[in-house]
Design a protein around this motif. Sequence first.
Motif, mmCIF file in Angstrom:
data_model
loop_
_atom_site.group_PDB
_atom_site.id
_atom_site.type_symbol
_atom_site.label_atom_id
_atom_site.label_comp_id
_atom_site.label_asym_id
_atom_site.label_seq_id
_atom_site.Cartn_x
_atom_site.Cartn_y
_atom_site.Cartn_z
ATOM 1 N N ARG B 162 0.802 -1.217 0.000
ATOM 2 C CA ARG B 162 0.000 0.000 0.000
ATOM 3 C C ARG B 162 0.840 1.274 0.000
ATOM 4 N NH1 ARG B 162 -4.759 -0.922 4.287
ATOM 5 N NH2 ARG B 162 -6.104 0.308 2.959
ATOM 6 N N VAL B 163 2.113 1.163 -0.295
ATOM 7 C CA VAL B 163 2.941 2.371 -0.442
ATOM 8 C C VAL B 163 3.212 2.548 -1.918
ATOM 9 C CG1 VAL B 163 5.099 3.495 0.163
ATOM 10 C CG2 VAL B 163 4.004 1.984 1.804
ATOM 11 N N PHE B 164 2.648 3.579 -2.509
ATOM 12 C CA PHE B 164 2.808 3.837 -3.943
ATOM 13 C C PHE B 164 3.925 4.846 -4.137
ATOM 14 C CE2 PHE B 164 -1.054 1.745 -5.351
ATOM 15 C CZ PHE B 164 -1.780 1.678 -4.174
ATOM 16 N N VAL B 165 4.830 4.577 -5.044
ATOM 17 C CA VAL B 165 5.982 5.449 -5.249
ATOM 18 C C VAL B 165 5.866 6.123 -6.602
ATOM 19 C CG1 VAL B 165 8.486 5.582 -5.370
ATOM 20 C CG2 VAL B 165 7.410 3.926 -3.860
ATOM 21 N N GLU B 166 6.009 7.442 -6.613
ATOM 22 C CA GLU B 166 6.011 8.204 -7.863
ATOM 23 C C GLU B 166 7.327 8.963 -7.975
ATOM 24 O OE1 GLU B 166 3.503 8.408 -10.160
ATOM 25 O OE2 GLU B 166 2.494 6.855 -9.000
ATOM 26 N N HIS B 167 7.762 9.198 -9.184
ATOM 27 C CA HIS B 167 8.965 9.995 -9.392
ATOM 28 C C HIS B 167 8.621 11.234 -10.200
ATOM 29 C CE1 HIS B 167 11.076 6.289 -8.266
ATOM 30 N NE2 HIS B 167 11.981 7.126 -7.828
#
Lengths: 345, 359
Positions: B162-167
């Motif tokens: 449930r941890v979404f990573v965006e760059h």
Amino acid sequence: MQRPVWSLPLSSAVISKLNRRGYQCTADIEHLTAGQLSTETGVKEEEASEVLDLVDHQRYPVSITALELLQREAELKPIVTFCSELDRALGGGIPLGKTIELCGVPGIGKTQLCLQLAVDVQIPECFGGLGAQCLFIDTEGTFFLERLREMAAAVVRHCSLLTEDQEQQDAMRTFTVEKILSNLFVVRCDDSMELLSQISDLPAFLSDHPEVRLIIIDSIAFPFRLHFEDLPLRTRLLLGAAHQLAALATTRNTTVVMTNQMTTRVQGEGSRLIPALGENWGHAANIRLLLQWIDCKRMATIIKSSSHMSTTVHYQINTDGFRDLSEASKRAKVQTEDQKAVGNS
Amino acid sequence: MSSAGKWSDNPALNPRIQAALRRGKVKLQGFHSALMSHTLSKLSIEVLCSNMTFDPSALLLTPAVTLSSGCSSIDRLLRGGLPVGGVTELFGPSAVGKTQLALQFCLSVQYPPEHGGLDSGAVYVCTEDMFPSRRLQQLISEQSVLRSDVPLSLTPKSLSDRVFVEHAADLPSLLSCLTRRVVLLLSRGLVRLVVVDSVAALFRSEFEASDWLQRHQQLLAVSSALRRISRQFNAPVLCINQVRPRPGPEPGLDPAVPLFSPAPSSFGPALGLAWSNQLTVRLMMRREEGLLVRGDQSSTPRSLQVNFASHLPSADQSQGSTASSGQSQGCVIIGVWREGLRGEDQSQQREMDQSGASV
């Protein structure tokens, strides 16, 4: 009270119709209804109601003498800030019927002072307060209920320590934290349009809630600094709002407190901090208080007021709220004296 | 903003105004002032009918919603945790532990509300370094040590899912990420915490001193996007900020920096006054002297301080209230351990000192 019809801002067709029927001045038209005027002159009904609206607004302003004004003002109690030095500089506290602007950098204590005033305006009359209600317009989302409760509890504690006679004891029975919270109306405005609508709705609100004596707008700068590319429009809107608030303050004997942010002005090589919203806004409020850090201490300066000297005072923010700087040392002195007295006896 | 057409149907308005609005005229001219003010007041009521005044005493029973950090000392400092309705900034020098605290929040948000979480995920927007996935895995494996207060049955499973990573490597992609991808995740209920690490990185590299107007506008665009999503979805937003050296007492350089807080410190937060005006809470983390030891681990102590917040005492405030017991508020000492950041409880320290003295 007499004003010739031709001087009213109406179309020439309407004026000639009125004149043809003998209506030369406003006194002739005042007592008629729209229907009557329409049938008499042949003017359309909606135009007739416009004419009557105009006539209603043509009252000459009533004047009062300066002595009457002084007597009226003497009856109005100011709202204490609980910082005795600031209260002394302001002649007792924040005066009623004026617009006040608080400027300062983030974290200096503008919202804290607003919350403190929201509680202080409710102090019962037998304790020297106004016993009134307050409307808090929050535009930044910095209104936190828990903090207000803390401040309210501190004020209730303070008043219960001062209770002497029967009247004050009776008042303290109803002056509780719950009562303070129920006398406070909170509105959240997210953008400039909502804020302007709220301000134009204020006269109706105040008519419905005549006990409200303090209106707080925290902050008035925030919604106007976000998406405004058209700066002249912003100035017009702001000054219009300031005008409405000033009229409200004088006619209803209510104080309006507005918070402003600071911005940087680049001057040649260096820069300095000035209140936001532009030069013209500087003329909007009656009184301007600047809160700033000087030598790691919080200071409040009256930078604009027609009735007060420009003074700078220390203040602090603690768990109880907005207070004097030296209160801690004052209380410490009292405690040690008490201890000495207990030790001696 | 509703179209003029909708307002033209309002029966309270003068028929001539209605006709003008129906013709699509947004600028109304040729009506006299009394009629205009009457119209404005009627339109104001339309705008305001969705904006209810609320009675604070009705909210007495519901406490303010906050996101716990998983450590009781930090929660005590923040009076519960990150406030749900605003933007919190955490600034400090590099490698002090800001990213680790943010990761800790990304895990604590997944717990149910009775254990301080929001029962939802988190979105982590990276702007400079790679996402520290190894550290996240370490924190996840040690969660039972940190959250010993939560029974195993209630501990969320598969925390990393449930941890979404965006760059976002530059400003336009940060803005588009915030307004599209993050909004999508929030509206689907998949996340409730938004972390941006870090905001300052983008502004430093892209602009020179002469571009300050454009920088100012971009800054306002980012901060207003963050505030808007925080308000719309009732989601806490945590921004990590870097530092810049505080200039000396000579005039000439930006004097705004020393005016932010009285704490004598060689650094201040980056990004200036325009950014600070948009924040709800500002926290500072920095290294302190000494060494903390716990079992087989040791850590340099850090201090986490409240720089400003309208509902929290800040680190500079003196004691002197009628209610407090005289404990130091606004600042807590924390250590960085395998299981995460934990505050050093003062009574624990005192016990250790006493036991040390008796031996």
